[in-house]
Write a protein that holds these residues in place. Structure first.
Motif, PDB file in Angstrom:
ATOM      1  N   UNK A 197       0.802  -1.222   0.000  1.00  0.00           N
ATOM      2  CA  UNK A 197       0.000   0.000   0.000  1.00  0.00           C
ATOM      3  C   UNK A 197       0.834   1.271   0.000  1.00  0.00           C
ATOM      4  N   UNK A 198       2.068   1.201   0.499  1.00  0.00           N
ATOM      5  CA  UNK A 198       2.893   2.395   0.675  1.00  0.00           C
ATOM      6  C   UNK A 198       4.269   2.171   0.050  1.00  0.00           C
ATOM      7  N   UNK A 199       4.756   3.165  -0.672  1.00  0.00           N
ATOM      8  CA  UNK A 199       6.109   3.127  -1.216  1.00  0.00           C
ATOM      9  C   UNK A 199       7.063   3.611  -0.129  1.00  0.00           C
ATOM     10  N   UNK A 200       7.440   2.692   0.751  1.00  0.00           N
ATOM     11  CA  UNK A 200       8.252   3.053   1.911  1.00  0.00           C
ATOM     12  C   UNK A 200       9.595   3.639   1.495  1.00  0.00           C
ATOM     13  N   UNK A 201      10.189   3.079   0.447  1.00  0.00           N
ATOM     14  CA  UNK A 201      11.513   3.543   0.023  1.00  0.00           C
ATOM     15  C   UNK A 201      11.503   5.028  -0.336  1.00  0.00           C
ATOM     16  N   UNK A 202      10.380   5.504  -0.863  1.00  0.00           N
ATOM     17  CA  UNK A 202      10.303   6.900  -1.285  1.00  0.00           C
ATOM     18  C   UNK A 202      10.380   7.868  -0.104  1.00  0.00           C
ATOM     19  N   UNK A 203      10.077   7.390   1.093  1.00  0.00           N
ATOM     20  CA  UNK A 203      10.086   8.254   2.269  1.00  0.00           C
ATOM     21  C   UNK A 203      11.438   8.311   2.957  1.00  0.00           C
ATOM     22  N   UNK A 204      12.289   7.325   2.721  1.00  0.00           N
ATOM     23  CA  UNK A 204      13.466   7.161   3.556  1.00  0.00           C
ATOM     24  C   UNK A 204      14.491   8.285   3.420  1.00  0.00           C
ATOM     25  N   UNK A 205      14.892   8.620   2.204  1.00  0.00           N
ATOM     26  CA  UNK A 205      15.915   9.663   2.032  1.00  0.00           C
ATOM     27  C   UNK A 205      15.434  11.019   2.529  1.00  0.00           C
ATOM     28  N   UNK A 206      14.216  11.459   2.165  1.00  0.00           N
ATOM     29  CA  UNK A 206      13.749  12.743   2.712  1.00  0.00           C
ATOM     30  C   UNK A 206      13.658  12.744   4.235  1.00  0.00           C
ATOM     31  N   UNK A 207      13.226  11.611   4.812  1.00  0.00           N
ATOM     32  CA  UNK A 207      13.114  11.538   6.265  1.00  0.00           C
ATOM     33  C   UNK A 207      14.489  11.572   6.917  1.00  0.00           C
ATOM     34  N   UNK A 208      15.462  10.880   6.306  1.00  0.00           N
ATOM     35  CA  UNK A 208      16.817  10.879   6.850  1.00  0.00           C
ATOM     36  C   UNK A 208      17.404  12.292   6.851  1.00  0.00           C
ATOM     37  N   UNK A 209      17.167  13.030   5.791  1.00  0.00           N
ATOM     38  CA  UNK A 209      17.660  14.411   5.718  1.00  0.00           C
ATOM     39  C   UNK A 209      16.985  15.287   6.768  1.00  0.00           C
ATOM     40  N   UNK A 210      15.685  15.095   6.934  1.00  0.00           N
ATOM     41  CA  UNK A 210      14.943  15.899   7.908  1.00  0.00           C
ATOM     42  C   UNK A 210      15.422  15.615   9.327  1.00  0.00           C
ATOM     43  N   UNK A 211      15.561  14.316   9.673  1.00  0.00           N
ATOM     44  CA  UNK A 211      15.990  13.960  11.024  1.00  0.00           C
ATOM     45  C   UNK A 211      17.430  14.400  11.283  1.00  0.00           C
ATOM     46  N   UNK A 212      18.286  14.280  10.274  1.00  0.00           N
ATOM     47  CA  UNK A 212      19.674  14.702  10.444  1.00  0.00           C
ATOM     48  C   UNK A 212      19.746  16.186  10.768  1.00  0.00           C
ATOM     49  N   UNK A 213      18.944  16.968  10.069  1.00  0.00           N
ATOM     50  CA  UNK A 213      18.923  18.408  10.325  1.00  0.00           C
ATOM     51  C   UNK A 213      18.318  18.711  11.697  1.00  0.00           C
ATOM     52  N   UNK A 214      17.260  18.005  12.031  1.00  0.00           N
ATOM     53  CA  UNK A 214      16.559  18.272  13.290  1.00  0.00           C
ATOM     54  C   UNK A 214      17.413  17.911  14.494  1.00  0.00           C
ATOM     55  N   UNK A 215      18.155  16.784  14.409  1.00  0.00           N
ATOM     56  CA  UNK A 215      18.894  16.298  15.572  1.00  0.00           C
ATOM     57  C   UNK A 215      20.372  16.667  15.550  1.00  0.00           C
ATOM     58  N   UNK A 216      20.825  17.299  14.469  1.00  0.00           N
ATOM     59  CA  UNK A 216      22.201  17.767  14.415  1.00  0.00           C
ATOM     60  C   UNK A 216      23.236  16.671  14.311  1.00  0.00           C
ATOM     61  N   UNK A 217      22.851  15.533  13.766  1.00  0.00           N
ATOM     62  CA  UNK A 217      23.786  14.429  13.523  1.00  0.00           C
ATOM     63  C   UNK A 217      23.276  13.626  12.344  1.00  0.00           C
ATOM     64  N   UNK A 218      24.138  12.884  11.723  1.00  0.00           N
ATOM     65  CA  UNK A 218      23.761  12.141  10.525  1.00  0.00           C
ATOM     66  C   UNK A 218      22.943  10.911  10.884  1.00  0.00           C
ATOM     67  N   UNK A 219      21.776  10.817  10.305  1.00  0.00           N
ATOM     68  CA  UNK A 219      20.930   9.623  10.403  1.00  0.00           C
ATOM     69  C   UNK A 219      20.682   9.154   8.974  1.00  0.00           C
ATOM     70  N   UNK A 220      21.165   7.975   8.641  1.00  0.00           N
ATOM     71  CA  UNK A 220      21.035   7.533   7.257  1.00  0.00           C
ATOM     72  C   UNK A 220      19.745   6.758   7.037  1.00  0.00           C
ATOM     73  N   UNK A 221      19.398   6.594   5.777  1.00  0.00           N
ATOM     74  CA  UNK A 221      18.141   5.944   5.414  1.00  0.00           C
ATOM     75  C   UNK A 221      18.087   4.505   5.904  1.00  0.00           C
ATOM     76  N   UNK A 222      19.213   3.804   5.859  1.00  0.00           N
ATOM     77  CA  UNK A 222      19.215   2.407   6.292  1.00  0.00           C
ATOM     78  C   UNK A 222      18.838   2.256   7.758  1.00  0.00           C
ATOM     79  N   UNK A 223      19.243   3.217   8.583  1.00  0.00           N
ATOM     80  CA  UNK A 223      18.909   3.130  10.003  1.00  0.00           C
ATOM     81  C   UNK A 223      17.425   3.395  10.254  1.00  0.00           C
ATOM     82  N   UNK A 224      16.771   4.098   9.326  1.00  0.00           N
ATOM     83  CA  UNK A 224      15.339   4.388   9.476  1.00  0.00           C
ATOM     84  C   UNK A 224      14.445   3.283   8.926  1.00  0.00           C
ATOM     85  N   UNK A 225      14.979   2.492   8.002  1.00  0.00           N
ATOM     86  CA  UNK A 225      14.136   1.508   7.312  1.00  0.00           C
ATOM     87  C   UNK A 225      13.360   0.595   8.269  1.00  0.00           C
TER      88      UNK A 225
END
Length: 274
Positions: A197-225
């Protein structure tokens, strides 16, 4: 077994992710779970007027919002605040919860998410704890009680949702399906439909960029999957924590046999699934 095609199960609304019918499975005693009355989805913050008009035709009389108070405040539901249209059920807010500024999974991401294994361990633990968490127990009990009341004036339809419509929603939907006699295999298959029902992969990179900016450290897409997807072990942890679902509903949630009989009379059918 599923008695309806997946294309009939998934509802491709433009403003709501992961909206689907979770009826239409084989149930108790050779009966089937009705279709057109049991739905699950992601949050309703983006609900459009056009989609609302279509959803109105589903005669939904109960909306169960499983999100925590900070999520509801930040992304308020656009479901009309009209008790005559549907009752909206939420977790009771204790003083401790009222003081929280973020939901537990958001606090975890900010403070403890550094790897995919961190995320997977958190998800499994949260699924295992959910059935015996006081807030979720209260809301699960309220939901089943509402579904078993002799009359639901606004309609028999129920919409269960959280933020993404997969984790908290997955646990409650599994409980409802289990009480209606849906097999463990079908419960798991319905849960895993989020991948369709959901294209999960399409959310990962934008979410990783958003969280990295919000938390001030690198969070990669693989860690969010692991947090953005679904895995059988997650739901299995909730199923194991609940154990026998009828006993859980009675002993833990406080329902009685008459209520379970009404639940089954309302949402099971011997004929057509609709």
């Amino acid at each position: 077994m599923s008695l309806i095609d997946v294309t009939d199960r998934l509802k491709p609304y433009g403003s709501i992710y992961n909206f689907r019918d979770f009826g239409g499975y084989s149930g108790l005693g050779g009966q089937s779970v009705r279709t057109g009355v049991l739905f699950r989805s992601a949050h309703l913050n983006g609900l459009s007027e056009a989609d609302q008009a279509e959803i109105d035709a589903l005669t939904i009389g109960t909306v169960v919002d499983l999100r925590h108070a900070p999520e509801r405040k930040r992304q308020p539901s656009k479901w009309p605040e009209n008790e005559a249209r549907a009752a909206v059920l939420t977790q009771p807010v204790t003083p401790e919860l009222a003081a929280a500024t973020v939901a537990p999974h958001e606090a975890f991401a900010e403070q403890s998410l550094y790897s995919a294994q961190d995320a997977r361990d958190y998800m499994t633990t949260s699924y295992r704890n959910r059935p015996h968490d006081a807030g979720f127990m209260a809301l699960f009990s309220d939901t089943l009680t509402r579904m078993t009341e002799p009359q639901v004036d606004q309609g028999e339809g129920v919409l269960v949702h959280c933020a993404a419509g997969k984790d908290r929603t997955g646990t409650l939907v599994a409980l409802i399906q289990g009480l209606l006699g849906v097999s463990d295999g079908d419960i798991m298959a319905d849960y895993m439909l989020t991948e369709t029902a959901v294209d999960i992969e399409a959310f990962l990179e934008p979410a990783a960029a958003m969280f990295s900016q919000r938390y001030g450290r690198t969070i990669d897409a693989d860690s969010l999957r692991p947090m953005f997807g679904v895995e059988p072990d997650y739901l299995s942890a909730s199923l194991e924590a609940m154990g026998d679902m009828e006993r859980y509903a009675v002993d833990t949630l406080g329902l009685d046999g008459a209520q379970l009989d009404r639940l089954r009379a309302r949402y099971l059918t011997n004929g057509h699934t609709a």
